[in-house]
Design a protein around this motif. Structure first.
Motif, short mmCIF file in Angstrom:
data_model
loop_
_atom_site.label_atom_id
_atom_site.label_comp_id
_atom_site.label_asym_id
_atom_site.label_seq_id
_atom_site.Cartn_x
_atom_site.Cartn_y
_atom_site.Cartn_z
N ASP A 269 -9.92 6.71 -9.62
CA ASP A 269 -9.32 6.08 -8.28
C ASP A 269 -9.93 4.85 -8.02
O ASP A 269 -11.14 4.51 -8.24
N GLU A 271 -10.44 3.20 -5.44
CA GLU A 271 -11.48 3.16 -4.02
C GLU A 271 -12.90 3.91 -5.00
O GLU A 271 -14.09 3.31 -4.62
N GLY A 424 -4.16 4.22 -8.20
CA GLY A 424 -4.39 4.39 -6.69
C GLY A 424 -4.60 2.82 -5.91
O GLY A 424 -5.72 2.89 -4.99
N PHE A 425 -4.30 2.02 -6.56
CA PHE A 425 -4.42 0.41 -6.07
C PHE A 425 -3.57 0.33 -4.78
O PHE A 425 -2.76 0.80 -4.28
N PRO A 426 -4.47 -0.59 -3.80
CA PRO A 426 -3.63 -1.06 -2.76
C PRO A 426 -2.31 -1.76 -3.22
O PRO A 426 -2.75 -2.49 -4.26
N PRO A 447 5.81 0.76 -3.86
CA PRO A 447 4.74 1.32 -2.81
C PRO A 447 4.86 2.87 -3.54
O PRO A 447 6.14 3.16 -3.96
N HIS A 451 4.41 6.09 1.35
CA HIS A 451 4.21 4.84 2.07
C HIS A 451 5.31 3.88 2.53
O HIS A 451 5.06 2.77 2.99
N ARG A 461 -2.53 -0.09 4.41
CA ARG A 461 -2.55 1.31 4.15
C ARG A 461 -1.85 1.75 2.99
O ARG A 461 -2.05 2.60 2.34
N LYS A 463 -0.24 2.05 -0.65
CA LYS A 463 -0.83 2.29 -1.96
C LYS A 463 0.23 1.94 -3.11
O LYS A 463 1.74 2.18 -2.62
N ARG A 465 2.04 2.07 -6.90
CA ARG A 465 2.69 2.91 -7.97
C ARG A 465 2.06 2.07 -9.23
O ARG A 465 2.63 1.86 -10.09
#
Length: 580
Positions: A269, A271, A424-426, A447, A451, A461, A463, A465
């Motif tokens: 991920d 983060e 899992g990137f923003p 997205p 979300h 917030r 995320k 795809r």
């Protein structure tokens, strides 16, 4: 004009009459005996020149003369184990000079020639066996990629090189139109919109090995024009694209290097990657994880850390095993590195003979130091470095330090391959300079479905795809599932600060295309030059490109970019105005 390549002759050819062509690599005049090392793309063979008329011709030769030699393959009296052809030579019966050569600017075997000189004489430098091998690996890799996608039902489609300039991403290279004066084409930064339009058109599986152009600041792994493996697929989700991309990379390394990459590639991920490795392209060939120790420095008494923690900053630590006796000189170098990466400085904790000491011992309690030591599982002889800063600074800074120390202490295992998918990137990131949201990957990334409802309310917030493929700390590919609905794409444009009018002006044709029945689709693009550099074991992609540019986007060989004539400018309706 020849019967054989020089470097492909072997003892199986003994007694054979051959005709060879190539460059004079070296001449050795031993009095009555003259020997020529003749070179072509396959290697070198020694030519034995018998005394007489041929000796006089041979003595006219200089390095890099182009000649033709006829003769018989014979056994060499004294073999040379350094050459593939070291046990044979050619006894010359005739020598013809095709082309003399000026004294070369340097010897091809010189190891420390400046890159500027090498790029100026690139046509000569490309005679280096190392560069010729790199470009042959590149050609082999290109064949492997094409064969793979052809075998998996992908259709190779060429997309335009002249297109409309659009916002986002790096600066475009623009091309003025003579027919439509005052209007410009752009060279594509990638075929992103075209590949998606091919999905709208029903091609289902597309690929292309394509030239892309970006007017951006350069470094070792960037060029103004670069090559990309571009892929798009319809009716897919993330894992569908990632699975076939992974398979292609595995086949590529198997066919080119006979290396079996470890599969399946792990997923990490975004983060987690940032907090443990300080990078969204982590090198997993070595350990050195980052440890966040912020909780131990709340009101600790050390003003520098307390102040950062109070502002929402983080304290991050890194354990260097067995380095507690590091010299003051090395510590000073590390401090300068830390400042270069945006940190105020480094704090140290040492464990020697079961005793802990720290550069901030007089400010904080022994319990604080002990808690940090416990968190990092310090052993005797270990050294811990830590620092505090805002999250956007501290993690990338320690990510850079992590790689620096890995190289400094030889922690990176050679001939090891560590691929990893980062997910899992923003979807967005805040651009402080422009005071607006920008796309982390590109504005066509979708997205995650859950979300969509918060897309415009809380962009921070959301995320994406999206997925990146990283190999040994190099991002070699990146892709995403796209927005296949026009309404969703318009919302993304809105968050990025594009008004409805701007979106229509820049992307109207694309938004309209999405309304004519668009399948869910996604894809990936690989940096082909970076992959080839990894296959060749070089750090600089200029070593795997035939005619690269410098870091200022200049070609020292042909002098481009260069001014054009006033007549050409007049035809284009362009007047040069010096920028201030």
């Amino acid at each position: 004009m020849r019967t054989n390549y020089c470097g492909l002759l072997s003892s199986h050819d003994l007694g054979k009459s051959v005709t060879l062509c190539g460059w004079v690599d070296r001449i050795r005049d031993l009095g009555g005996l003259v020997f020529i090392d003749l070179r072509d793309r396959e290697g070198i063979i020694q030519i034995n020149v018998p005394q007489g008329e041929l000796t006089e011709i041979a003595k006219q030769l200089g390095r890099e003369y182009v000649i033709q030699v006829q003769g018989e393959v014979v056994k060499k009296p004294v073999p040379n184990p350094k050459l593939n052809t070291g046990d044979i030579e050619v006894l010359a019966s005739s020598i013809e000079i095709f082309s003399p050569a000026n004294l070369p600017p340097y010897e091809l075997s010189e190891p420390n020639v400046s890159e500027e000189l090498r790029l100026k004489y690139r046509y000569y430098d490309l005679r280096r066996p190392e560069l010729q091998n790199n470009l042959r690996i590149r050609a082999k890799a290109m064949r492997s990629v094409r064969s793979f996608y052809d075998a998996h039902g992908f259709i190779e489609v060429e997309t335009p090189v002249l297109m409309r300039s659009t916002p986002e991403g790096a600066r475009d290279y623009i091309v003025p139109s003579r027919i439509h004066q005052g209007c410009f084409y752009a060279l594509p930064q990638s075929p992103q919109q075209y590949k998606q339009l091919l999905m709208v058109a029903g091609f289902d599986r597309y690929y292309q090995i394509v030239k892309c152009f970006r007017d951006e600041d350069l470094r070792a792994d960037r060029q103004p024009e670069f090559t990309q493996i571009d892929v798009e697929m319809s009716f897919v989700k993330e894992n569908d694209v990632m699975t076939i991309a992974e398979e292609m990379v595995v086949v590529l390394f198997q066919e080119v290097l006979q290396v079996q990459l470890p599969t399946p590639f792990p997923k990490l991920d975004f983060e987690t990657a940032m907090k443990i490795y300080g990078s969204d392209k982590p090198d997993l060939r070595f350990q050195l994880p980052l440890i966040t120790v912020t909780k131990y420095f709340q009101n600790s008494g050390f003003h520098g850390f307390d102040q950062e923690v109070e502002k929402g900053g983080e304290v991050v630590a890194l354990k260097l095993h067995g380095q507690s006796n590091v010299s003051r000189k090395s510590l000073d170098v590390w401090q300068e590195k830390a400042k270069k990466y945006g940190l105020a400085g480094l704090v140290t904790i040492k464990k020697q003979e079961s005793n802990l000491s720290s550069s901030i011992s007089k400010f904080v309690s022994p319990t604080t130091i002990q808690n940090v030591a416990n968190a990092l599982e310090m052993e005797n002889g270990d050294l811990v470095i830590c620092a505090a800063a805002d999250p956007e600074t501290i993690y990338p800074a320690f990510g850079n330090l992590r790689v620096y120390f890995a190289n400094e202490f030889n922690l990176i295992k050679k001939n090891q391959w560590a691929p990893v998918w980062v997910v899992g990137f923003p979807l967005f990131e805040w651009n402080k300079e422009e005071n607006r949201w920008t796309a982390v990957h590109h504005p066509f990334t979708s997205p995650i479905p859950e979300h969509e409802s918060i897309l415009e309310l809380t962009p921070e917030r959301v995320k994406a795809r999206a997925y990146d493929l990283v190999l040994n700390g190099n991002e070699i590919g990146g892709g995403s599932i796209r927005n296949h609905r026009s309404d969703l794409q318009k919302k993304v444009f809105s968050v990025l600060g594009l008004s409805q009018e701007e979106a229509k002006e820049k992307f109207g044709y694309f938004l309209e295309a999405l309304t004519y029945g668009t399948p869910p689709h996604g894809g990936i693009a690989f940096g082909f030059d970076r992959i080839v550099a990894l296959l060749c074991g070089v750090d600089n992609i200029r070593e795997v490109i035939a005619f690269p540019k410098t870091t200022t986007a200049a070609s020292l060989m042909d002098g481009s970019p260069a001014p054009v004539s006033p007549k050409q400018l007049q035809e284009l309706g362009i007047q040069i105005v010096q920028s201030k």
